[in-house]
Design an enzyme around this catalytic site. Structure first.
Site, mmCIF file in Angstrom:
data_model
loop_
_atom_site.group_PDB
_atom_site.id
_atom_site.type_symbol
_atom_site.label_atom_id
_atom_site.label_comp_id
_atom_site.label_asym_id
_atom_site.label_seq_id
_atom_site.Cartn_x
_atom_site.Cartn_y
_atom_site.Cartn_z
ATOM 1 C CG ASP A 1 -1.842 1.174 1.257
ATOM 2 O OD1 ASP A 1 -1.932 1.893 0.237
ATOM 3 O OD2 ASP A 1 -2.475 1.395 2.308
ATOM 4 C CG LEU B 1 -0.829 5.634 -6.305
ATOM 5 C CD1 LEU B 1 -1.260 5.930 -4.874
ATOM 6 C CD2 LEU B 1 -0.636 4.153 -6.489
ATOM 7 C CE1 TYR C 1 -11.269 10.872 -15.553
ATOM 8 C CE2 TYR C 1 -10.622 13.113 -15.028
ATOM 9 C CZ TYR C 1 -10.362 11.765 -15.026
ATOM 10 O OH TYR C 1 -9.201 11.296 -14.454
HETATM 11 P P1 NAD Z 1 -3.962 1.558 -13.730
HETATM 12 O O1 NAD Z 1 -5.097 0.988 -12.973
HETATM 13 O O2 NAD Z 1 -3.488 0.863 -14.940
HETATM 14 O O3 NAD Z 1 -2.697 1.735 -12.751
HETATM 15 C C1 NAD Z 1 -2.849 2.041 -11.395
HETATM 16 C C2 NAD Z 1 -1.605 1.671 -10.614
HETATM 17 O O4 NAD Z 1 -1.782 2.044 -9.242
HETATM 18 C C3 NAD Z 1 -1.272 0.182 -10.611
HETATM 19 O O5 NAD Z 1 0.127 0.043 -10.734
HETATM 20 C C4 NAD Z 1 -1.728 -0.282 -9.231
HETATM 21 O O6 NAD Z 1 -1.026 -1.402 -8.734
HETATM 22 C C5 NAD Z 1 -1.386 0.955 -8.423
HETATM 23 N N1 NAD Z 1 -2.089 1.038 -7.142
HETATM 24 C C6 NAD Z 1 -3.414 1.147 -6.909
HETATM 25 N N2 NAD Z 1 -3.653 1.241 -5.582
HETATM 26 C C7 NAD Z 1 -2.455 1.205 -4.958
HETATM 27 C C8 NAD Z 1 -2.025 1.270 -3.597
HETATM 28 N N3 NAD Z 1 -2.870 1.433 -2.588
HETATM 29 N N4 NAD Z 1 -0.693 1.182 -3.342
HETATM 30 C C9 NAD Z 1 0.201 1.026 -4.351
HETATM 31 N N5 NAD Z 1 -0.147 0.982 -5.646
HETATM 32 C C10 NAD Z 1 -1.451 1.064 -5.951
HETATM 33 O O7 NAD Z 1 -4.397 3.070 -14.045
HETATM 34 P P2 NAD Z 1 -3.899 4.188 -15.083
HETATM 35 O O8 NAD Z 1 -4.993 4.465 -16.032
HETATM 36 O O9 NAD Z 1 -2.524 3.936 -15.560
HETATM 37 O O10 NAD Z 1 -3.893 5.445 -14.094
HETATM 38 C C11 NAD Z 1 -2.727 6.020 -13.590
HETATM 39 C C12 NAD Z 1 -2.912 7.526 -13.517
HETATM 40 O O11 NAD Z 1 -3.061 8.030 -14.851
HETATM 41 C C13 NAD Z 1 -4.179 7.929 -12.761
HETATM 42 O O12 NAD Z 1 -3.888 9.052 -11.970
HETATM 43 C C14 NAD Z 1 -5.135 8.278 -13.865
HETATM 44 O O13 NAD Z 1 -6.109 9.193 -13.473
HETATM 45 C C15 NAD Z 1 -4.193 8.878 -14.889
HETATM 46 N N6 NAD Z 1 -4.749 8.969 -16.247
HETATM 47 C C16 NAD Z 1 -5.344 7.917 -16.872
HETATM 48 C C17 NAD Z 1 -5.898 8.087 -18.139
HETATM 49 C C18 NAD Z 1 -6.575 6.967 -18.872
HETATM 50 O O14 NAD Z 1 -7.252 7.248 -19.871
HETATM 51 N N7 NAD Z 1 -6.397 5.735 -18.467
HETATM 52 C C19 NAD Z 1 -5.816 9.328 -18.777
HETATM 53 C C20 NAD Z 1 -5.174 10.357 -18.129
HETATM 54 C C21 NAD Z 1 -4.650 10.170 -16.866
#
Ligand code: NAD
Ligand code: NA
Length: 397
Positions: free
Chosen positions: A110, A139, A235
Site C-alpha cells: 500500500d 496511482l 469527468y
Molecule cells: P492503472 O489501474 O493501470 O494503474 C494504477 C496503478 O496504481 C497500478 O500500478 C496499481 O497497482 C497501483 N495502485 C493502486 N492502488 C495502490 C495502492 N494502494 N498502493 C500502491 N499501488 C497502488 O491506471 P492508469 O490508467 O494507468 O492510471 C494512472 C494515472 O493516470 C491515474 O492518476 C489516472 O487518473 C491517470 N490517467 C489515466 C488516463 C486513462 O485514460 N487511463 C488518462 C489520463 C490520466
C-alpha cells in the site's frame, strides 16, 4: 491450467501471465525502436505495474537507462487464482531490465501507508545510491486509509452536478448500453479527493525530503486527465475531476518547495484517454475512447500508453518541446484535444447507436487494447497451452 478471458462489465476477472510478457515486450520493443534520450538515472514510480505508470517505467529504463523502483498493489498466485495482471507485468519488466543490467526493485503493497514510504526510503539510502532524480505519481485506487487519522476513504465515480445518463460500451456483453452516473453526496466528493487528490503525493515528497534522498534538480510528475466537452459531466465536473483539481493545486505547492530547496520541479501532466484497468470502469468513457481512437487513427495521430508516455518524457519532461498551458500543466493530451479531432468525435457521438457502434467507432481497437491489458488477444500467444501455475508461483516481482 488453461486460462481463458472472463469479464464482468469493464472488469477483467482473469488475466494471462504469458500474455503479460508479450504486453510488456511490445512496449519495450517500441522504446528500443526509438532514439535513446538523456533522462534521469534513479527513478521512483508509484503505481508502476500497469497503465501509464508501467509505460513510464519502460520508457525511462529502456530509453534513458534509468534504474527504477516500482510501488504497486498487486496479488500473486493463490491456489487456482493466477495473480493479477500487474503482478505479471512487473515480473516481465524485471526479467527484461535485468537482462540489460538495469536495477529494478519492487515494493508490492500500500503506497498510501507510512510504512511503505519508510521502506522505500531505507532502500534508496542503503541500496540505491542514496538519491532519486524523479518521482512519477501514477496511482489509480478506489480506497485509501489516511495514515495520520487512520480513517479509510472510498472514492466514488459520480457526478457533482446532476444525474448523467449516457451511452457506454459493455466489453463483457459487447453491446452499447445506457448507463447512469448518480450525484455524489458532499461526503463522497470529499472522500474521492482524499483518495485521488494530491495529499498522498505531498506526503511522499515530504517523507523523501526528510529522508534526505532527493537529488539537486529533482523532478516529480503526477498524472491527471481533463478530457473534452462530451465527458465533462462524468469527468471534469465529476468527483474524479474534483480530485484531479486538488492534485493540480498540490503540484503548485510542491513546485514552490522543490524549486527553493533543490532547484527542482513539480508538474501535473494531462494524459490522453486510453483503455486501462482504471478507465475501463468509468461510465461513458469506453465509448468516448472507441470514437476517439477511430478519429485519431484516421488522422495518423493515435498513441497507445507507451507512445504517449515516451513523448511526454522525451519531448517535454526531458526535452525541449514542452506543451504547457496557462495553469502550468504539461499537455501530452494536446492531440486528443485538437479542435478538428473533437469536432469529429462530437459528430460521431451524435450519430452513434447500439446498432452502428461497432462500425463507426474503433470498437475492435478499443476492445483489443482492453483485452491486451490482461494478457489476452495477442496473435503470437497460444491461449490453448497449459499454464503451469506451480512453476509460475515461484516467480516474485
Ligand atoms: P492503472 O489501474 O493501470 O494503474 C494504477 C496503478 O496504481 C497500478 O500500478 C496499481 O497497482 C497501483 N495502485 C493502486 N492502488 C495502490 C495502492 N494502494 N498502493 C500502491 N499501488 C497502488 O491506471 P492508469 O490508467 O494507468 O492510471 C494512472 C494515472 O493516470 C491515474 O492518476 C489516472 O487518473 C491517470 N490517467 C489515466 C488516463 C486513462 O485514460 N487511463 C488518462 C489520463 C490520466
Ligand atoms: Na499506472
Amino acid at each position: 491450467m488453461v486460462i481463458k478471458p472472463r469479464l464482468k462489465g469493464g472488469l477483467a476477472l482473469t488475466n494471462h501471465p504469458i500474455g503479460a510478457k508479450e504486453f510488456v515486450k511490445r512496449q519495450i520493443d517500441y522504446v528500443k525502436s526509438q532514439d535513446k534520450y538523456e533522462g534521469p538515472k534513479k527513478v521512483l514510480i508509484i503505481g508502476s505495474s500497469s497503465g501509464y505508470g508501467l509505460a513510464t517505467r519502460i520508457s525511462l529504463a529502456f530509453g534513458a537507462g534509468a534504474e527504477t523502483i516500482g510501488v504497486a498493489f498487486e496479488k500473486g498466485v493463490e491456489g487456482k487464482r493466477a495473480g493479477s495482471a500487474g503482478w505479471w507485468n512487473t515480473i516481465a519488466f524485471n526479467e527484461a531490465a535485468e537482462k540489460e543490467g538495469l536495477v529494478s526493485k519492487n515494493f508490492i503493497g500500500d503506497a498510501f501507508s507510512m510504512e511503505m514510504k519508510d521502506d522505500v526510503i531505507k532502500f534508496i539510502k542503503e541500496e540505491f545510491g542514496g538519491k532519486i532524480d524523479l518521482l512519477i505519481y501514477s496511482l489509480a485506487s478506489a480506497v485509501r486509509t489516511d495514515p495520520i487519522d487512520g480513517v479509510t476513504y472510498r472514492s466514488a465515480l459520480k457526478s457533482t452536478t446532476k444525474d448523467i445518463t449516457g451511452p457506454t460500451i459493455n466489453f463483457e456483453k459487447e453491446v452499447m448500453e445506457e448507463t447512469t452516473m448518480g450525484v455524489a453526496t458532499p461526503d463522497e466528493i470529499k472522500s474521492t479527493v482524499k483518495v485521488m487528490g494530491g495529499e498522498d503525493w505531498k506526503l511522499w515528497i515530504e517523507a523523501l525530503d526528510k529522508g534526505g534522498v532527493l537529488s539537486e534538480g529533482f523532478k516529480t510528475v503526477a498524472y491527471s486527465y481533463l478530457g473534452p466537452k462530451v465527458t465533462y459531466g462524468i469527468y471534469k465536473e465529476g468527483t474524479i475531476g474534483a480530485a484531479k483539481r486538488d492534485l493540480e493545486h498540490t503540484s503548485d505547492v510542491l513546485n514552490d518547495f522543490l524549486k527553493e530547496k533543490y532547484n527542482g520541479e513539480a508538474y501535473v501532466s494531462l494524459s490522453k484517454a486510453l483503455m486501462t484497468k482504471a478507465s475501463a470502469v468509468i461510465p461513458i468513457f469506453p465509448l468516448y475512447a472507441a470514437l476517439l481512437y477511430k478519429v485519431m487513427k484516421e488522422k495518423g495521430i493515435h498513441e497507445g500508453t507507451i507512445e504517449q508516455k515516451h513523448r511526454l518524457l522525451t519531448q517535454m519532461v526531458y526535452g525541449n518541446n514542452p506543451v504547457i498551458d496557462e495553469e502550468r500543466r504539461l499537455r501530452p493530451d494536446n492531440w486528443e484535444m485538437r479542435e478538428d479531432v473533437q469536432a469529429e468525435v462530437e459528430a460521431l457521438w451524435d450519430k452513434v447507436t447500439p446498432d452502428n457502434f461497432k462500425e463507426i467507432s474503433d470498437y475492435a481497437g478499443a476492445r483489443e487494447e482492453f483485452m491486451q491489458l490482461n494478457g489476452f488477444d495477442f496473435d503470437n500467444v497460444d491461449y490453448d497451452a497449459d499454464v503451469d501455475l506451480d512453476e509460475l508461483a515461484k516467480l516474485k516481482p
